[in-house]
Scaffold this motif. Sequence first.
Motif, PDB file in Angstrom:
ATOM      1  N   TRP A 297       0.825  -1.208   0.000  1.00  0.00           N
ATOM      2  CA  TRP A 297       0.000   0.000   0.000  1.00  0.00           C
ATOM      3  C   TRP A 297       0.860   1.260   0.000  1.00  0.00           C
ATOM      4  O   TRP A 297       0.621   2.192  -0.775  1.00  0.00           O
ATOM      5  CB  TRP A 297      -0.941  -0.008   1.191  1.00  0.00           C
ATOM      6  CG  TRP A 297      -1.489   1.336   1.578  1.00  0.00           C
ATOM      7  CD1 TRP A 297      -1.224   2.029   2.710  1.00  0.00           C
ATOM      8  CD2 TRP A 297      -2.411   2.142   0.822  1.00  0.00           C
ATOM      9  NE1 TRP A 297      -1.899   3.224   2.707  1.00  0.00           N
ATOM     10  CE2 TRP A 297      -2.634   3.318   1.560  1.00  0.00           C
ATOM     11  CE3 TRP A 297      -3.045   1.999  -0.406  1.00  0.00           C
ATOM     12  CZ2 TRP A 297      -3.469   4.338   1.121  1.00  0.00           C
ATOM     13  CZ3 TRP A 297      -3.891   3.019  -0.857  1.00  0.00           C
ATOM     14  CH2 TRP A 297      -4.098   4.160  -0.097  1.00  0.00           C
TER      15      TRP A 297
ATOM     16  N   GLY B  87      -2.337   2.235   6.564  1.00  0.00           N
ATOM     17  CA  GLY B  87      -1.593   0.985   6.731  1.00  0.00           C
ATOM     18  C   GLY B  87      -1.868   0.348   8.081  1.00  0.00           C
ATOM     19  O   GLY B  87      -2.032  -0.874   8.194  1.00  0.00           O
TER      20      GLY B  87
ATOM     21  N   SER C 162      -1.485   8.030   4.734  1.00  0.00           N
ATOM     22  CA  SER C 162      -1.216   6.706   4.167  1.00  0.00           C
ATOM     23  C   SER C 162      -0.724   5.724   5.219  1.00  0.00           C
ATOM     24  O   SER C 162      -1.098   4.540   5.187  1.00  0.00           O
ATOM     25  CB  SER C 162      -0.191   6.818   3.037  1.00  0.00           C
ATOM     26  OG  SER C 162       1.046   7.314   3.506  1.00  0.00           O
TER      27      SER C 162
ATOM     28  N   GLU D 137       2.365   1.806  -3.319  1.00  0.00           N
ATOM     29  CA  GLU D 137       1.327   2.293  -4.234  1.00  0.00           C
ATOM     30  C   GLU D 137       1.085   3.777  -4.036  1.00  0.00           C
ATOM     31  O   GLU D 137       0.948   4.540  -5.008  1.00  0.00           O
ATOM     32  CB  GLU D 137       0.027   1.514  -4.002  1.00  0.00           C
ATOM     33  CG  GLU D 137      -1.129   2.001  -4.862  1.00  0.00           C
ATOM     34  CD  GLU D 137      -2.452   1.349  -4.476  1.00  0.00           C
ATOM     35  OE1 GLU D 137      -3.500   1.933  -4.818  1.00  0.00           O
ATOM     36  OE2 GLU D 137      -2.438   0.276  -3.842  1.00  0.00           O
TER      37      GLU D 137
END
Length: 244
Positions: free
Chosen positions: A32, A107, A103, A35
Amino acid sequence: MRRVEHVMGFPVSLRVDDEHVPGEAVDAVFAWLREVDERFSPFREDSEVSRLDRGEIGPGGISADLAEVLGLCEEYRTATGGAFDARLPGRGLDPCAVVKGWSVQRGAELLQAAGVRRFCLNAGGDVVAAGGPWRVGVRHPERADRLCAVLEITDGAVATSALYERGAHILDGRTGRPATGLLSVTVVADTLTEADSTATAAFAMGPEGVAWASARPGCEVFAVDAERRVVRTEGVPVVAGARA
């Protein structure tokens, strides 16, 4: 279980203390973050952020994730009177100040959704943790070999904005010049989205940012100003007697 990878320009470390660690969940966290770097980095020409900034896609054509990030950027811009701004004059769109905390918090939520209960996820010194207590050191703003405080976190996040890693990289959006008046700002909050964005926004505001951050719901603040004075709110979870 411990794992470290270099992602988004800084080391990201994960420690999980559960007896059984779902490897696929750990893999998903780092996948993730990679990305996110590909999609939202303003330093990648093919990222969604860069394409939006060049006008190759319009506001109506962006992903739901980027729309969320830009919404958060606008929220903090408005709340700080423009001191925090992802669209500084003469510069391209740069939402990194929100993307990092947002982000990494996502996670952490991936881990929790997979049933992980006790972990510490550290992204370049900004931490989100669960199932503590965990101890988090706050680096001295002028001496790399010293801490100025040790915090104890059970479930929550800690983020620091300062000059010591990247120099005068935080700009005051109201002036376009490097922010002054503070050496470091550490914020403790329920999520790293809030802690990281609030710390950066407060630093951009200068000395007035400490009171602003302290007034935000759920935020506790530990700051060192340019006169080397420490300012902290009553709820900062400082470990009494910890070596700093």
